[in-house]
Design an enzyme around this catalytic site. Structure first.
Site, PDB file in Angstrom:
ATOM      1  N   ARG A 164     -42.241 -19.625 -13.799  1.00 19.80           N
ATOM      2  CA  ARG A 164     -40.770 -19.168 -13.967  1.00 19.80           C
ATOM      3  C   ARG A 164     -40.142 -19.605 -15.288  1.00 19.80           C
ATOM      4  NH1 ARG A 164     -37.779 -23.907 -13.739  1.00 19.80           N
ATOM      5  NH2 ARG A 164     -38.902 -25.836 -13.325  1.00 19.80           N
ATOM      6  N   ARG A 216     -30.222 -19.582 -17.311  1.00 18.99           N
ATOM      7  CA  ARG A 216     -28.586 -20.102 -17.004  1.00 18.99           C
ATOM      8  C   ARG A 216     -27.699 -19.259 -17.194  1.00 18.99           C
ATOM      9  NH1 ARG A 216     -29.401 -26.038 -19.693  1.00 18.99           N
ATOM     10  NH2 ARG A 216     -31.093 -26.941 -18.235  1.00 18.99           N
ATOM     11  N   ARG A 251     -55.706 -27.230 -26.004  1.00 20.91           N
ATOM     12  CA  ARG A 251     -54.959 -26.969 -27.329  1.00 20.91           C
ATOM     13  C   ARG A 251     -54.755 -28.293 -28.106  1.00 20.91           C
ATOM     14  NH1 ARG A 251     -55.385 -22.468 -29.965  1.00 20.91           N
ATOM     15  NH2 ARG A 251     -53.394 -22.570 -30.442  1.00 20.91           N
ATOM     16  N   ARG A 256     -42.555 -25.204 -34.669  1.00 21.74           N
ATOM     17  CA  ARG A 256     -41.182 -25.993 -34.622  1.00 21.74           C
ATOM     18  C   ARG A 256     -41.225 -26.889 -35.971  1.00 21.74           C
ATOM     19  NH1 ARG A 256     -41.079 -29.848 -29.285  1.00 21.74           N
ATOM     20  NH2 ARG A 256     -42.884 -30.965 -29.633  1.00 21.74           N
ATOM     21  N   GLU A 282     -44.919 -28.359 -36.942  1.00 21.75           N
ATOM     22  CA  GLU A 282     -45.885 -28.556 -35.932  1.00 21.75           C
ATOM     23  C   GLU A 282     -46.726 -27.232 -35.750  1.00 21.75           C
ATOM     24  OE1 GLU A 282     -45.530 -28.945 -31.220  1.00 21.75           O
ATOM     25  OE2 GLU A 282     -44.599 -30.510 -32.529  1.00 21.75           O
ATOM     26  N   TYR A 287     -51.206 -32.051 -17.581  1.00 20.41           N
ATOM     27  CA  TYR A 287     -50.076 -32.364 -18.457  1.00 20.41           C
ATOM     28  C   TYR A 287     -48.918 -33.167 -17.911  1.00 20.41           C
ATOM     29  CZ  TYR A 287     -46.400 -32.063 -22.120  1.00 20.41           C
ATOM     30  OH  TYR A 287     -45.454 -32.410 -23.009  1.00 20.41           O
ATOM     31  N   ASP A 340     -45.103 -35.243 -18.424  1.00 20.45           N
ATOM     32  CA  ASP A 340     -44.011 -35.852 -19.249  1.00 20.45           C
ATOM     33  C   ASP A 340     -44.043 -37.337 -19.049  1.00 20.45           C
ATOM     34  OD1 ASP A 340     -42.905 -33.455 -20.318  1.00 20.45           O
ATOM     35  OD2 ASP A 340     -41.829 -32.989 -18.241  1.00 20.45           O
TER      36      ASP A 340
END
Length: 368
Positions: free
Chosen positions: A170, A174, A247, A279, A299, A347, A349
């Site tokens: 997804r 917004r 990665r 970025r 980066e 992964y 957070d």
């Protein structure tokens, strides 16, 4: 003898060590790096807390996790509102009404929805077979070409048509003028940097740095009754089922003397394919710094090779099957606890790492 030998002084290992020590257990924490904190480590440069391993913005919807981390630091009101730079054109992220207005000149949600609908229908994609088709089927061609394609291809090191569709299940869209990247209730940056959080967690606990567990395994393992392992699970089992793919990232950090404000935002993503970095992070903006000097980090994504820092697991069918074999071995262990990103090949957070560590603590110290 220690009760626990904890391999890795990142968030998972530090939370576990803190909680175990609270319960009267003795811990030895080791890390092969020369600092604590793992990838959340921040270093003070020119009086600016520099995120050495990429931008880390703490965010969560879980009040218990928020309350837990706040015992170690005071958080500021930083809101993650990254900007996308496509060949000099600037767009707000995540995709919202500010983005759509800049792209198409639309001013209402109905106009934006119609524009996306028209592009999706024109593409005539009914069964997406790769990432490109999946993205276009979700948000249309304009958003895909300017804000997804180049960035994603740099991040993964391959063409979007060669990447599986499931990578983009997804996309956040917004139809409001809201540049806040996260929907979470709690968000911020610890005042004073993340390293101070880890220092408080590990206060009074034996910590040894510059220690490679695998080079000193025979000497280290007998030092404790149990091992908490937060490194690569395939390395722990000597790669017997194969190497898990990742990665990696390369960072170029620069101190810009006498430049007070380089880019006006903490994070700007470069979404064209030609710019080699994904970025630029300007660290002072995380804490609303007013120094006369600034520090930026470019980066660069790269293929992971042995010896590199692994960042993002490649959770395709091939790697997931290899991991399942290692997980079966890990489940049979009675004196080894596996936790964190690398040991679970997932992964996380930061808030998820903390929650996983606290769940592990509950299981380990459950009383009947």
């Amino acid at each position: 003898m220690y009760d626990y030998l904890i391999i890795g002084a990142g968030l998972f290992g530090s939370v576990f060590a803190y909680e175990a020590t609270k319960r009267g257990k003795s811990c030895l924490v080791i890390d092969k790096r020369d600092h604590i904190g793992g990838n959340v480590y921040t270093e003070k440069i020119e009086d600016i807390h520099v995120h050495k391993y990429g931008a880390h913005i703490f965010h969560t919807n879980d009040k218990a996790t928020w309350d837990y981390i706040n015992q170690f630091a005071e958080f500021n009101r930083y809101t993650n509102s990254p900007i996308a730079n496509y060949k000099g054109e600037l767009y707000n992220l995540p995709f919202n009404m500010n983005t759509f207005n800049k792209l198409w000149g639309v001013t209402t949600p109905a106009e934006a929805k119609q524009k996306i609908k028209e592009q999706r229908e024109a593409a005539k994609i009914t069964d997406p077979s790769n990432l490109e088709e999946q993205a276009i089927s979700l948000v249309g061609t304009d958003i895909y070409k300017k804000l997804i394609k180049g960035y994603t291809e740099k991040q993964w090191g391959r063409a979007a048509t060669e990447l599986p569709a499931f990578i983009i299940k997804r996309l956040p869209v917004r139809f409001t003028y809201d540049n806040n990247y996260f929907n979470d209730r709690f968000q911020g940056i610890p005042i004073g940097g993340y390293t101070s959080i880890i220092e408080k967690m590990l206060e009074g606990i034996d910590v040894k740095l510059n220690i490679d567990f695998f080079q000193n395994r025979n000497e280290l393992e007998p030092l404790a009754h149990k091992v908490v392992f937060t490194g690569m699970i395939d390395q722990y089992y000597d790669y017997q089922y194969g190497v898990l793919d990742y990665r990696s990232l390369h960072f170029e950090t620069k101190v810009l003397k006498d430049i007070e404000n380089y880019q006006g935002n903490a994070v700007i993503n470069y979404t064209d394919r030609e710019t080699s970095y994904t970025r630029i992070i300007e660290h002072k903006h995380f804490e609303f710094g007013t120094q006369n000097t600034t520090v930026i980090t470019e980066e660069y994504p790269k293929e992971w090779e042995p010896g590199d820092t692994p960042y993002y697991p490649i959770n395709d069918a091939h790697n997931n099957e290899i991991y399942r074999k290692y997980k079966a071995l890990a489940d049979k262990e009675t004196n080894v606890i596996f936790g964190g990103r690398l040991a679970t090949y997932k992964y996380y957070d930061m808030h998820q790492v903390i929650a996983a560590a606290l769940t592990t603590v509950q299981k380990e110290f459950i009383t009947y």
